[in-house]
Motif scaffolding. Structure first.
Motif, PDB file in Angstrom:
ATOM      1  N   GLY A 244      19.332  15.463  52.560  1.00  0.00           N
ATOM      2  CA  GLY A 244      20.230  14.371  52.191  1.00  0.00           C
ATOM      3  C   GLY A 244      21.127  13.947  53.336  1.00  0.00           C
ATOM      4  N   SER A 245      20.920  14.495  54.539  1.00  0.00           N
ATOM      5  CA  SER A 245      21.761  14.073  55.669  1.00  0.00           C
ATOM      6  C   SER A 245      21.083  12.919  56.402  1.00  0.00           C
ATOM      7  CB  SER A 245      22.015  15.239  56.625  1.00  0.00           C
ATOM      8  OG  SER A 245      20.972  15.342  57.578  1.00  0.00           O
ATOM      9  N   ASP A 246      21.906  12.001  56.894  1.00  0.00           N
ATOM     10  CA  ASP A 246      21.355  10.836  57.594  1.00  0.00           C
ATOM     11  C   ASP A 246      20.580  11.258  58.836  1.00  0.00           C
ATOM     12  OD1 ASP A 246      22.404   9.165  55.703  1.00  0.00           O
ATOM     13  OD2 ASP A 246      24.245   8.773  56.817  1.00  0.00           O
ATOM     14  N   ALA A 247      21.090  12.292  59.532  1.00  0.00           N
ATOM     15  CA  ALA A 247      20.424  12.734  60.762  1.00  0.00           C
ATOM     16  C   ALA A 247      19.020  13.253  60.453  1.00  0.00           C
ATOM     17  CB  ALA A 247      21.255  13.820  61.434  1.00  0.00           C
ATOM     18  N   ALA A 248      18.891  14.052  59.389  1.00  0.00           N
ATOM     19  CA  ALA A 248      17.578  14.614  59.047  1.00  0.00           C
ATOM     20  C   ALA A 248      16.642  13.527  58.533  1.00  0.00           C
ATOM     21  CB  ALA A 248      17.741  15.719  58.012  1.00  0.00           C
ATOM     22  N   ARG A 249      17.188  12.571  57.783  1.00  0.00           N
ATOM     23  CA  ARG A 249      16.345  11.462  57.309  1.00  0.00           C
ATOM     24  C   ARG A 249      15.787  10.685  58.498  1.00  0.00           C
ATOM     25  NH1 ARG A 249      20.664   9.654  52.711  1.00  0.00           N
ATOM     26  NH2 ARG A 249      19.889  10.975  51.034  1.00  0.00           N
ATOM     27  N   HIS A 250      16.653  10.443  59.478  1.00  0.00           N
ATOM     28  CA  HIS A 250      16.210   9.696  60.659  1.00  0.00           C
ATOM     29  C   HIS A 250      15.165  10.493  61.430  1.00  0.00           C
ATOM     30  CE1 HIS A 250      16.462   7.190  64.295  1.00  0.00           C
ATOM     31  NE2 HIS A 250      16.834   6.250  63.431  1.00  0.00           N
ATOM     32  N   LEU A 251      15.391  11.810  61.519  1.00  0.00           N
ATOM     33  CA  LEU A 251      14.411  12.668  62.205  1.00  0.00           C
ATOM     34  C   LEU A 251      13.046  12.574  61.510  1.00  0.00           C
ATOM     35  CD1 LEU A 251      13.539  14.908  64.191  1.00  0.00           C
ATOM     36  CD2 LEU A 251      14.439  16.582  62.556  1.00  0.00           C
ATOM     37  N   CYS A 252      13.044  12.572  60.178  1.00  0.00           N
ATOM     38  CA  CYS A 252      11.774  12.470  59.433  1.00  0.00           C
ATOM     39  C   CYS A 252      11.039  11.179  59.795  1.00  0.00           C
ATOM     40  CB  CYS A 252      12.032  12.515  57.921  1.00  0.00           C
ATOM     41  SG  CYS A 252      12.456  14.165  57.332  1.00  0.00           S
ATOM     42  N   ASN A 275      15.607   1.218  62.907  1.00  0.00           N
ATOM     43  CA  ASN A 275      14.876   0.098  63.480  1.00  0.00           C
ATOM     44  C   ASN A 275      13.622  -0.106  62.628  1.00  0.00           C
ATOM     45  OD1 ASN A 275      13.071  -1.501  64.999  1.00  0.00           O
ATOM     46  ND2 ASN A 275      14.237  -1.021  66.855  1.00  0.00           N
ATOM     47  N   VAL A 276      13.691  -1.039  61.701  1.00  0.00           N
ATOM     48  CA  VAL A 276      12.612  -1.218  60.713  1.00  0.00           C
ATOM     49  C   VAL A 276      11.293  -1.589  61.384  1.00  0.00           C
ATOM     50  CG1 VAL A 276      11.879  -2.624  58.741  1.00  0.00           C
ATOM     51  CG2 VAL A 276      14.217  -1.750  58.846  1.00  0.00           C
ATOM     52  N   ALA A 277      11.359  -2.456  62.384  1.00  0.00           N
ATOM     53  CA  ALA A 277      10.111  -2.893  63.034  1.00  0.00           C
ATOM     54  C   ALA A 277       9.405  -1.710  63.695  1.00  0.00           C
ATOM     55  CB  ALA A 277      10.411  -3.981  64.051  1.00  0.00           C
ATOM     56  N   GLU A 278      10.190  -0.920  64.448  1.00  0.00           N
ATOM     57  CA  GLU A 278       9.566   0.192  65.188  1.00  0.00           C
ATOM     58  C   GLU A 278       9.187   1.358  64.288  1.00  0.00           C
ATOM     59  OE1 GLU A 278      11.754   1.612  68.536  1.00  0.00           O
ATOM     60  OE2 GLU A 278      11.760  -0.368  69.491  1.00  0.00           O
ATOM     61  N   LEU A 279      10.087   1.682  63.343  1.00  0.00           N
ATOM     62  CA  LEU A 279       9.875   2.912  62.568  1.00  0.00           C
ATOM     63  C   LEU A 279       9.060   2.705  61.295  1.00  0.00           C
ATOM     64  CD1 LEU A 279      13.251   4.854  62.841  1.00  0.00           C
ATOM     65  CD2 LEU A 279      11.061   5.419  63.856  1.00  0.00           C
ATOM     66  N   PHE A 280       9.145   1.515  60.712  1.00  0.00           N
ATOM     67  CA  PHE A 280       8.420   1.289  59.457  1.00  0.00           C
ATOM     68  C   PHE A 280       7.169   0.437  59.696  1.00  0.00           C
ATOM     69  CE2 PHE A 280      11.580   2.159  55.840  1.00  0.00           C
ATOM     70  CZ  PHE A 280      12.406   2.930  56.619  1.00  0.00           C
ATOM     71  N   ILE A 281       7.389  -0.768  60.208  1.00  0.00           N
ATOM     72  CA  ILE A 281       6.281  -1.734  60.273  1.00  0.00           C
ATOM     73  C   ILE A 281       5.217  -1.292  61.274  1.00  0.00           C
ATOM     74  CG2 ILE A 281       5.663  -4.143  60.753  1.00  0.00           C
ATOM     75  CD1 ILE A 281       8.551  -4.888  59.897  1.00  0.00           C
ATOM     76  N   MET A 282       5.650  -1.052  62.525  1.00  0.00           N
ATOM     77  CA  MET A 282       4.656  -0.746  63.556  1.00  0.00           C
ATOM     78  C   MET A 282       4.017   0.620  63.351  1.00  0.00           C
ATOM     79  SD  MET A 282       6.769  -2.462  66.654  1.00  0.00           S
ATOM     80  CE  MET A 282       5.764  -1.918  68.017  1.00  0.00           C
ATOM     81  N   LYS A 283       4.693   1.489  62.599  1.00  0.00           N
ATOM     82  CA  LYS A 283       4.094   2.802  62.310  1.00  0.00           C
ATOM     83  C   LYS A 283       3.291   2.802  61.012  1.00  0.00           C
ATOM     84  CE  LYS A 283       6.516   6.638  63.234  1.00  0.00           C
ATOM     85  NZ  LYS A 283       7.618   7.563  63.603  1.00  0.00           N
ATOM     86  N   GLN A 284       3.193   1.641  60.354  1.00  0.00           N
ATOM     87  CA  GLN A 284       2.420   1.572  59.094  1.00  0.00           C
ATOM     88  C   GLN A 284       2.889   2.659  58.124  1.00  0.00           C
ATOM     89  OE1 GLN A 284       0.251  -0.897  58.870  1.00  0.00           O
ATOM     90  NE2 GLN A 284      -0.833  -1.174  60.793  1.00  0.00           N
TER      91      GLN A 284
END
Ligand SMILES: [Zn+2]
Ligand SMILES: [Zn+2]
Length: 344
Positions: A244-252, A275-284
């Motif tokens: 539930g920590s932001d740092a761990a969520r970002h690491l995931c 960064n939605v484009a880099e972390l979500f979209i471009m990583k499918q």
């Protein structure tokens, strides 16, 4: 009968309750194990403590397991002497989420949790609705059953939603009881499981639960590099955050491979900036939230631990009698390692 109540300001007390008689669809359970859970602090630490809708203190504990003592006249499928666990949430039974099997997401004001809105498992007896009960096979201990009532099922549902497959690299962030349950389930599915936790002792202990590599770096860039190195540059197919920590969520999100799946189950944190484009979209990437489990998943979790002899009760580091419940919560509040349970 004795029941443990949270009277406010991080204090608990044993109070006397009437032994309830089951209504037509209810079952009276003689409690044998009742787990302590991190979410108990949401009421334990408040000024008003834990009270039911009428304002009176109620028995705490939302991870109950025990033996059926008495059943109501309309109850089928359960008889005195049966070993059972109670899924900790009761829904209305009629709304969309209830029909999907998820009482946790019930939209009705009738939604209630044992040890949240009505009496819970930190008592000699629990009055439960029969529809919230799950049979426990003989090789599933009462503590195993108590863990299925909440944390283990939460982990099970997250693993299902992450569609973990044999050979997947899986990263588990947060190696408390829920994270260790994820590790047990993922490794039983043939995944190669890595873990990360800021507590080094906890991380080392996790190897007993199927984790083959613990990430030792604390800075995110170094941790991602460590994941990258361990996976031969692939990163992880699945990352599950139990902190539930932001740092761990970002690491995931960073540690996930292209086409990866990330599931968030830990409560807490705040607004996460990504960064939605880099972390979500471009990583499918597929990113899911998962809250508790369905009733079906809870009973399938029991099937899994029974048939594969998984025994999440191995996480329990200390047990207490009901009358030692006050001391149990003091130890829990002080940060006693592992999982604690009240047994009788
Ligand atoms: Zn819980
Ligand atoms: Zn409902």
């Amino acid at each position: 009968m004795d029941g443990l109540v949270f009277i406010g300001n991080s204090k608990a007390e044993i109070r006397d309750f009437e032994v309830p008689a089951p209504g037509p669809t209810e079952v009276l359970i003689r409690i044998r194990a009742s787990g302590l859970c991190g979410s108990d602090f949401h009421t334990y630490d408040t000024e008003e403590g834990l009270r039911g809708p009428d304002g009176a203190f109620i028995a705490a504990g939302h991870e109950p397991a025990g033996e059926v003592e008495e059943v109501g006249e309309l109850v089928t499928g359960f008889s005195p002497g049966d070993r059972v666990s109670a899924h900790h949430l009761l829904g209305c039974g009629y709304c969309r989420s209830c029909l999907m099997g998820y009482p946790v997401s019930c939209s009705s004001s009738a939604r209630a949790a044992y040890g949240g809105h009505r009496n819970g498992g930190h008592a000699e007896y629990l009055l439960a609705e029969s529809r919230s009960l799950i049979h426990l096979p003989d090789n599933v201990s009462f503590i195993d059953g108590a863990m299925v009532a909440c944390g283990f099922s939460t982990a099970f549902s997250a693993c299902r939603k992450a569609t973990i497959t044999a050979g997947d690299f899986v990263l588990v962030a947060g190696l408390g009881p829920v994270g260790l349950s994820v590790a047990m389930i993922a490794s039983s599915l043939g995944a190669i499981v890595m873990g990360v936790d800021i507590d080094r002792a906890r991380a080392e202990k996790s190897r007993e639960f199927g984790i083959v590599h613990t990430v030792s770096s604390s800075a995110e860039a170094d941790a991602v590099e460590e994941v990258n190195h361990f996976t031969g540059g692939h990163r992880v197919d699945v990352a599950i955050d139990c902190t539930g920590s932001d740092a761990a969520r970002h690491l995931c999100l960073e540690a996930a491979a292209v086409w990866g799946r990330v599931v968030f189950i830990g409560f807490g944190g705040g607004d996460l900036s990504v960064n939605v484009a880099e972390l979500f979209i471009m990583k499918q990437l597929t990113v899911k939230g998962s809250w508790v489990s369905s009733m079906a998943e809870s009973s399938e979790a029991v099937r899994l631990i029974s048939r594969l002899n998984l025994h999440p009760d191995r996480m329990v580091t200390a047990t207490y009698g009901l009358r030692e419940g006050v001391a149990a919560y003091k130890a829990f509040k002080k940060g006693a390692p592992g999982k604690l349970a009240i047994v009788s």
